[in-house]
Write a protein that holds these residues in place. Structure first.
Motif: not given
Length: 479
Positions: A157, A301, A131, A299, A319, A134-135, A321-322
């Protein structure tokens, strides 16, 4: 007026094991743009080095045991000796051929899974991923490469499905020849003369059982009072009794401190000063998540102290989106659960209807001989929740079941749990040959909250092992 272009939802999946595979299929099914990043091969370690080959090895051992047990049914495989009298032949196991078959089968399964993903439109990248926030996912097609050598992929995602690896001890480092992890067993060309298995959890118990059945002398070193400490105590007692019956040396309350390679074998040093010597040692002391170096904490997490990713019942991390699925999470480490998590994560991310996973409804199995299958509440969880007084249970020993008598497999039982007030089935334990197949009716009962009377009203074949389930349910009838 022309319709505005709608960009597809972009999904990146790190890891192609059961969870990553199902997530990729679900994403493609729902019209997303899916990229799957996998280092070893589609199917991950579950298919290539863990579940598929290990359960196939266990099936081979079961076939050998069935031949040995056939005498109980009157089937006699004799050849004449020099004096003309019948001599029972020994069962020969070609382990090199067995392992070759297992690995070929695992490779074929991986290929089938890859082709299915490709036909669904999933883009598969052979390499490593991590990662970058997050995106964004950074991808490298060379193992071990990091930093600026990664290509950048923008995503909406991310699903982390990187699995886990065998735990290694500094005092018992696997060398792949004498000291082995469960991933390295398939390099063996012949049956070990004396295999010492350190660890009596599911993995240790399954391999100890399989190799003893295949003909190896086996010593199982267990730090607990009983093998399979996480299972129903009555079920574990049956398995331990069976282990000793087939000649396995079970060393309870024995903790291994160190393992070293000596001339022609291994030496296991126990904490109490005793020493066990053998030809090979399998270290089955748990697993660790493959979460290091993936940029997870950077990120945002949240991880447990053991490095597992914290997720909720729809596999979402801290997070939004994860998502994370499978053995790298703090959820239930089963391939079936990973698969369900993968589909659940994608359906949640894309706004489809999703039902949060309830671990109480998960069926699991220990592939010993006999097997142990469980679902729902058990004695330990009821006691921990102080709900034991609210529940009723009933056990049917298999030696009373006519089908079990016919097939000559009577070591085991069927145990049901239900709420005392309503009779709702809340759990069950089955110890039997192929218990993994027999647990499904109880899984349905737990999932759909059937009562013991509803289970008892269903017709079962006579004679059948499933008849023990309805017998137990009838015995729990409430007026």
């Amino acid at each position: 007026m022309a319709k505005a272009y709608e960009r597809k939802h972009r999904i990146a999946i790190l890891g192609g094991g059961p969870g990553g595979y199902e997530a990729a299929l679900a994403g493609a099914q729902l019209g997303a743009e899916v990229t799957l990043i996998e280092r070893a091969g589609v199917g991950g370690s579950a298919v290539l080095t863990d579940v598929v080959p290990s359960k196939s090895l266990i099936a081979t051992a079961g076939a050998a045991q069935a031949v040995r047990d056939s005498g109980k049914l009157g089937v006699q495989a004799f050849v004449p000796g020099s004096d003309g009298k019948p001599v029972r032949p020994e069962i020969a196991v070609n382990l090199a051929a067995v392992n070759k078959r297992l690995l070929a089968m695992a490779g074929a399964q991986s290929t089938d899974m890859r082709e299915k993903l490709e036909s669904a439109g999933v883009r598969i990248v052979h390499g490593s991923g991590r990662l970058d926030g997050s995106n964004r996912v950074l991808v490298s097609t060379e193992d071990g490469v990091s930093g600026t050598d990664f290509d950048s992929v923008e995503v909406d995602t991310v699903v982390v499905a990187v699995g886990a690896s065998p735990r290694e001890l500094d005092t018992a480092k696997p060398d792949g020849e004498r000291i082995l992890t469960w991933k390295q067993l398939y390099n063996l060309q012949s049956i070990p003369e004396h295999l010492i298995v350190v660890g009596s959890g599911v993995t240790g118990a399954e391999f100890a059982n399989a190799y003893r059945t295949l003909g190896a002398e086996v010593t199982l070193v267990s730090s607990r009072d009983q093998v399979l400490p996480g299972e129903d105590p009555d079920a574990a007692a049956v398995i331990e009794r069976e282990f000793k019956k087939i000649g396995m040396n079970v060393m309870s309350k024995s903790r291994a401190d160190a393992v070293e390679v000596v001339d022609g074998g291994v030496r296991v040093q126990l904490a109490d000063g005793r020493v066990v010597e053998g030809s090979h040692c399998l270290m089955a002391v748990g697993s660790i998540p493959n979460t290091q170096g993936l940029g997870l904490e950077e990120a945002g997490i949240d991880l447990t102290d053991s490095g597992h990713i914290r997720v909720n019942k729809v596999a979402r991390t801290t997070v939004p989106s994860i998502y994370a699925v499978g053995d790298c999470t703090d959820f239930f480490p089963l391939a079936s659960v990973a698969s369900m998590q993968g589909r659940t994560a994608i359906m949640h991310a894309l706004g489809d209807f999703v039902r949060p996973i309830d671990l109480r409804n998960v069926a699991s199995n220990v592939f010993t001989y006999p097997e142990i299958a469980t679902v729902g509440w058990n004695e330990r969880s009821l006691e921990d929740a102080t709900d034991m007084a609210k529940a009723i249970e009933h056990t049917i020993p298999l030696h009373t079941n006519p089908r079990a008598k016919m097939i000559g497999f009577t070591d085991g039982f069927v145990k049901l749990f239900a709420w005392k007030a309503s009779g709702t089935v809340i759990g069950g334990v089955i110890v039997a040959h192929r218990a993994s197949e027999l647990i499904f009716p109880l899984a349905l009962a737990v999932e759909h909250r059937l009562t013991v009377d509803q289970v008892a009203s269903a017709f079962t074949v006579y004679p059948s092992l499933t008849g023990a389930i309805t017998d137990a349910a009838r015995a729990m009838h409430l007026r």
